[in-house]
Motif scaffolding. Structure first.
Motif, PDB file in Angstrom:
ATOM      1  N   PHE A 308       3.355   4.157 -10.935  1.00  6.95           N
ATOM      2  CA  PHE A 308       3.408   4.843  -9.555  1.00  6.95           C
ATOM      3  C   PHE A 308       2.264   4.422  -8.883  1.00  6.95           C
ATOM      4  CE2 PHE A 308       1.836   8.482  -7.060  1.00  6.95           C
ATOM      5  CZ  PHE A 308       2.798   8.424  -6.056  1.00  6.95           C
ATOM      6  N   ARG A 309       1.209   4.451  -9.594  1.00  3.64           N
ATOM      7  CA  ARG A 309      -0.282   3.909  -9.107  1.00  3.64           C
ATOM      8  C   ARG A 309      -0.281   2.806  -8.490  1.00  3.64           C
ATOM      9  NH1 ARG A 309      -4.992   5.030 -13.190  1.00  3.64           N
ATOM     10  NH2 ARG A 309      -6.164   4.658 -11.230  1.00  3.64           N
ATOM     11  N   TYR A 310       0.495   1.965  -9.282  1.00  2.00           N
ATOM     12  CA  TYR A 310       0.608   0.429  -8.878  1.00  2.00           C
ATOM     13  C   TYR A 310       1.411   0.132  -7.633  1.00  2.00           C
ATOM     14  CZ  TYR A 310      -1.029  -1.561 -13.103  1.00  2.00           C
ATOM     15  OH  TYR A 310      -1.743  -1.798 -14.429  1.00  2.00           O
ATOM     16  N   VAL A 311       2.551   1.177  -7.500  1.00  4.37           N
ATOM     17  CA  VAL A 311       3.372   1.235  -6.171  1.00  4.37           C
ATOM     18  C   VAL A 311       2.640   1.533  -5.038  1.00  4.37           C
ATOM     19  CG1 VAL A 311       5.497   2.185  -5.176  1.00  4.37           C
ATOM     20  CG2 VAL A 311       5.212   1.219  -7.673  1.00  4.37           C
ATOM     21  N   THR A 312       1.922   2.668  -5.252  1.00  4.84           N
ATOM     22  CA  THR A 312       1.058   3.427  -4.116  1.00  4.84           C
ATOM     23  C   THR A 312       0.050   2.354  -3.534  1.00  4.84           C
ATOM     24  OG1 THR A 312       1.011   5.398  -5.033  1.00  4.84           O
ATOM     25  CG2 THR A 312      -0.404   5.261  -3.840  1.00  4.84           C
ATOM     26  N   LEU A 313      -0.839   1.514  -4.655  1.00  7.04           N
ATOM     27  CA  LEU A 313      -1.412   0.491  -4.191  1.00  7.04           C
ATOM     28  C   LEU A 313      -0.619  -0.721  -3.086  1.00  7.04           C
ATOM     29  CD1 LEU A 313      -4.322  -0.697  -3.853  1.00  7.04           C
ATOM     30  CD2 LEU A 313      -3.786  -1.596  -6.312  1.00  7.04           C
ATOM     31  N   GLY A 314       0.490  -1.042  -3.752  1.00  9.30           N
ATOM     32  CA  GLY A 314       0.914  -1.984  -3.044  1.00  9.30           C
ATOM     33  C   GLY A 314       1.583  -1.738  -1.942  1.00  9.30           C
ATOM     34  N   VAL A 315       1.949  -0.222  -1.707  1.00 10.69           N
ATOM     35  CA  VAL A 315       2.510  -0.001  -0.362  1.00 10.69           C
ATOM     36  C   VAL A 315       1.479   0.294   0.755  1.00 10.69           C
ATOM     37  CG1 VAL A 315       3.602   1.989   0.712  1.00 10.69           C
ATOM     38  CG2 VAL A 315       4.694   1.356  -1.406  1.00 10.69           C
ATOM     39  N   SER A 316       0.135   0.932   0.199  1.00 11.86           N
ATOM     40  CA  SER A 316      -0.911   1.021   1.159  1.00 11.86           C
ATOM     41  C   SER A 316      -1.185  -0.367   1.637  1.00 11.86           C
ATOM     42  CB  SER A 316      -1.956   1.464   0.389  1.00 11.86           C
ATOM     43  OG  SER A 316      -1.938   2.783  -0.080  1.00 11.86           O
ATOM     44  N   LEU A 317      -1.449  -1.479   0.786  1.00 13.60           N
ATOM     45  CA  LEU A 317      -1.710  -2.820   1.100  1.00 13.60           C
ATOM     46  C   LEU A 317      -0.785  -3.283   2.298  1.00 13.60           C
ATOM     47  CD1 LEU A 317      -2.880  -4.576  -2.199  1.00 13.60           C
ATOM     48  CD2 LEU A 317      -4.375  -3.644  -0.247  1.00 13.60           C
ATOM     49  N   GLY A 318       0.677  -3.141   1.794  1.00 14.47           N
ATOM     50  CA  GLY A 318       1.752  -3.678   2.782  1.00 14.47           C
ATOM     51  C   GLY A 318       1.537  -3.128   3.880  1.00 14.47           C
ATOM     52  N   LEU A 319       1.486  -1.798   4.064  1.00 12.23           N
ATOM     53  CA  LEU A 319       1.717  -1.162   5.222  1.00 12.23           C
ATOM     54  C   LEU A 319       0.402  -1.362   6.191  1.00 12.23           C
ATOM     55  CD1 LEU A 319       3.232   2.236   4.461  1.00 12.23           C
ATOM     56  CD2 LEU A 319       4.329   0.406   5.448  1.00 12.23           C
ATOM     57  N   LEU A 320      -0.828  -1.223   5.503  1.00  4.80           N
ATOM     58  CA  LEU A 320      -2.147  -1.133   6.401  1.00  4.80           C
ATOM     59  C   LEU A 320      -2.907  -2.670   6.655  1.00  4.80           C
ATOM     60  CD1 LEU A 320      -3.579   2.195   4.888  1.00  4.80           C
ATOM     61  CD2 LEU A 320      -2.560   1.904   7.187  1.00  4.80           C
ATOM     62  N   SER A 321      -2.444  -3.575   5.575  1.00  7.77           N
ATOM     63  CA  SER A 321      -3.412  -4.813   5.688  1.00  7.77           C
ATOM     64  C   SER A 321      -3.022  -5.744   7.144  1.00  7.77           C
ATOM     65  CB  SER A 321      -3.054  -5.695   4.528  1.00  7.77           C
ATOM     66  OG  SER A 321      -3.433  -4.986   3.432  1.00  7.77           O
ATOM     67  N   LYS A 322      -1.877  -5.353   7.738  1.00  5.65           N
ATOM     68  CA  LYS A 322      -1.392  -6.200   8.815  1.00  5.65           C
ATOM     69  C   LYS A 322      -2.171  -5.710  10.254  1.00  5.65           C
ATOM     70  CE  LYS A 322       3.313  -7.332   7.120  1.00  5.65           C
ATOM     71  NZ  LYS A 322       2.832  -6.915   5.608  1.00  5.65           N
ATOM     72  N   PHE A 323      -2.730  -4.693  10.041  1.00  3.29           N
ATOM     73  CA  PHE A 323      -3.529  -4.233  11.304  1.00  3.29           C
ATOM     74  C   PHE A 323      -5.104  -3.981  11.139  1.00  3.29           C
ATOM     75  CE2 PHE A 323       0.489  -1.815  10.790  1.00  3.29           C
ATOM     76  CZ  PHE A 323       1.060  -2.506  11.857  1.00  3.29           C
ATOM     77  N   SER A 324      -5.864  -4.346  12.032  1.00  2.00           N
ATOM     78  CA  SER A 324      -7.173  -4.190  11.815  1.00  2.00           C
ATOM     79  C   SER A 324      -7.958  -2.951  11.702  1.00  2.00           C
ATOM     80  CB  SER A 324      -8.048  -4.839  13.105  1.00  2.00           C
ATOM     81  OG  SER A 324      -7.441  -4.335  14.311  1.00  2.00           O
ATOM     82  N   PHE A 325      -7.218  -1.822  12.280  1.00  2.00           N
ATOM     83  CA  PHE A 325      -7.850  -0.563  11.827  1.00  2.00           C
ATOM     84  C   PHE A 325      -7.276  -0.140  10.479  1.00  2.00           C
ATOM     85  CE2 PHE A 325      -6.971   4.229  11.942  1.00  2.00           C
ATOM     86  CZ  PHE A 325      -8.279   4.529  12.011  1.00  2.00           C
ATOM     87  N   GLY A 326      -6.254  -0.698  10.099  1.00  2.00           N
ATOM     88  CA  GLY A 326      -5.423  -0.374   8.909  1.00  2.00           C
ATOM     89  C   GLY A 326      -6.468  -0.999   7.768  1.00  2.00           C
TER      90      GLY A 326
END
Length: 453
Positions: A308-326
């Motif tokens: 679950f920790r790996y999934v949480t990190l992956g989802v955070s990176l996937g959703l937020l990395s695409k935007f400068s504020f993210g």
């Protein structure tokens, strides 16, 4: 010119970024082989922006002994091309520890490719690595500059692990798929290096650039693999090793695929600069025993909470990395988005000493390659191998990088003249596996079995 620089000295190795968190561990590892009787490393310098911090790094790495007076301190900055060109005239080989490489790596590779200086780094950033190949491969071939990225935990264990497993498939057996299962173990809670986390954030952010780069390049031949690729589950309970496993988009898989592509173009490996007949025979025999396979990487955990920790990190990176504020949020609060895994201060020495890794390679294939031509596409044989070693970022990475560096220094005539390559295709047929085993990284065959229907 900095007063500490000696303009007429040509060093065997310069470690660039030697005062960084990983850099100082690389210095510590290099000092083990500095001016020892059997080592080709007779002269060494540390380079970076801040001579004071470099001196402190050397003192730390030398403990409990005083720092060797013959290790020089050089000033160089990745934003100053003249300083990098000067550095390249002062050394045979640069070990580059300055990341993220997509921000700081290009000028260093450019200077090496132009000057003919050899270059190794510890990047695990696919977009950077493939861009360097696209931009500098031909120039490096001309000047005789050997440029190899991913010479740390990314991706030496994965590359050698695949080759080691592949070699166990003795004719007429052939592999179809080899999957790597990575387990990180520690007796203490350990914080990951912020630089690794930052590279991951930037890697996800630049995923589209990597796709564009690949679309713009000529198609390369694909390795010929026996049987169709198996579509495995994203999440599995891998009973053979007693761990939960999650499929991971990884630099290792990208690097291994590039090695297998280069091997498809050069079935006997890369011809060396000035090989003896014995060396040619050894290289050709090694590579003719390697059978390509579909390759992937999975990260493992003993519990579903770990997954679950790996999934949480992956989802955070996937959703937020695409935007400068993210990206700003991710880099400002690494501990929050990684559930405590990554912190800006990095791990303590004690945490590093108490961490280890295991990497299983589960190969599935056919007991006889003729089965595939007869239409039997379900594998009937399984070979499991394993690589184990100390902590990945600060102990295994320096071990791998320094051993690759010593091979470049001591065996340069048997390596390819120049170009941008992966570690597997450059070092696979050398004594790299034996060197890693001599330095605390083990290679084992766990089992060879027929798969029962």
């Amino acid at each position: 010119m900095d007063p500490t620089q000696k303009p007429n000295t040509v060093y065997d190795i310069v470690i660039l970024g030697a005062s960084g968190f990983t850099g100082k561990y690389v210095v510590r590892e290099a000092l083990k082989f500095f001016q020892t009787p059997s080592s080709p490393l007779k002269s060494l310098a540390l380079a970076g922006r801040n001579p004071t911090r470099l001196t402190q790094s050397l003192q730390w790495a030398s403990r409990p002994n005083p720092p060797p007076s013959s290790v020089d301190i050089l000033t160089a900055d990745t934003s100053d091309p003249d300083s990098l060109r000067r550095l390249c005239t002062q050394t045979k080989l640069i070990l580059n520890c300055v990341g993220p490489f997509r921000i700081h790596g290009d000028p260093v590779v450019a200077a090496c490719a132009d000057s003919g200086c050899d270059y190794l780094d510890i990047s695990g950033e696919p977009e950077f690595m493939e861009r360097m190949e696209a931009q500098y491969h031909e120039r490096a071939q001309e000047t005789g500059s050997l440029i190899v990225s991913a010479c740390g935990f990314d991706s030496v264990p994965a590359e050698l692990g695949l080759l080691f497993n592949s070699k166990q498939w003795e004719p007429p057996s052939v592999p179809n798929q080899i999957e790597a299962y990575l387990a990180l173990e520690s007796t203490k809670k350990m914080a990951g290096n912020f630089g690794t986390y930052e590279s991951a954030v930037l890697g996800v952010a630049n995923a589209e650039k990597l796709k564009e780069l690949r679309r713009s390049r000529p198609r390369k031949p694909r390795p010929s693999i026996h049987g169709p690729p198996a579509k495995g589950p994203t999440l599995e309970n891998q009973k053979k090793i007693g761990l939960w496993a999650l499929k991971l988009p990884s630099a290792d898989a990208v690097v291994v695929r590039r090695t297998l592509t280069t091997l498809t173009e050069n079935p006997h490996g890369l011809p060396g600069l000035n090989e003896s007949p014995d060396q040619i025979q050894k290289r050709e025999a090694f590579w003719s025993a390697i059978k390509p396979a579909h390759f992937g990487v999975k990260i493992t955990s003993k519990s579903l909470f770990g997954i679950f920790r790996y999934v949480t990190l992956g989802v955070s990176l996937g959703l937020l990395s695409k935007f400068s504020f993210g990206r700003w949020l991710l880099l400002k609060f690494p501990s929050v988005f990684s559930l405590g895994w990554f912190q800006k201060k990095g791990p303590s020495e004690e945490e590093v000493e108490n961490a280890t890794f295991k990497m299983w390679f589960i190969g599935r294939g056919y007991s006889d390659e003729s089965l595939v031509s007869e239409g039997k596409t379900k594998p009937d044989m399984e070979i499991i191998t394993r690589i184990s070693g100390p902590e990945i970022g600060y102990i295994t990475t320096p071990i791998a990088l320094v051993q690759c560096g010593l091979i470049v220094l001591g065996q340069r005539e048997s390596l390819v003249k120049g170009g941008v390559y992966t570690p597997g295709i450059v070092f696979g047929s050398t004594d790299i596996q034996q060197r890693l085993e001599d330095n605390g990284i083990s290679f084992e065959v766990i089992s060879k079995n027929k798969i029962q229907d």
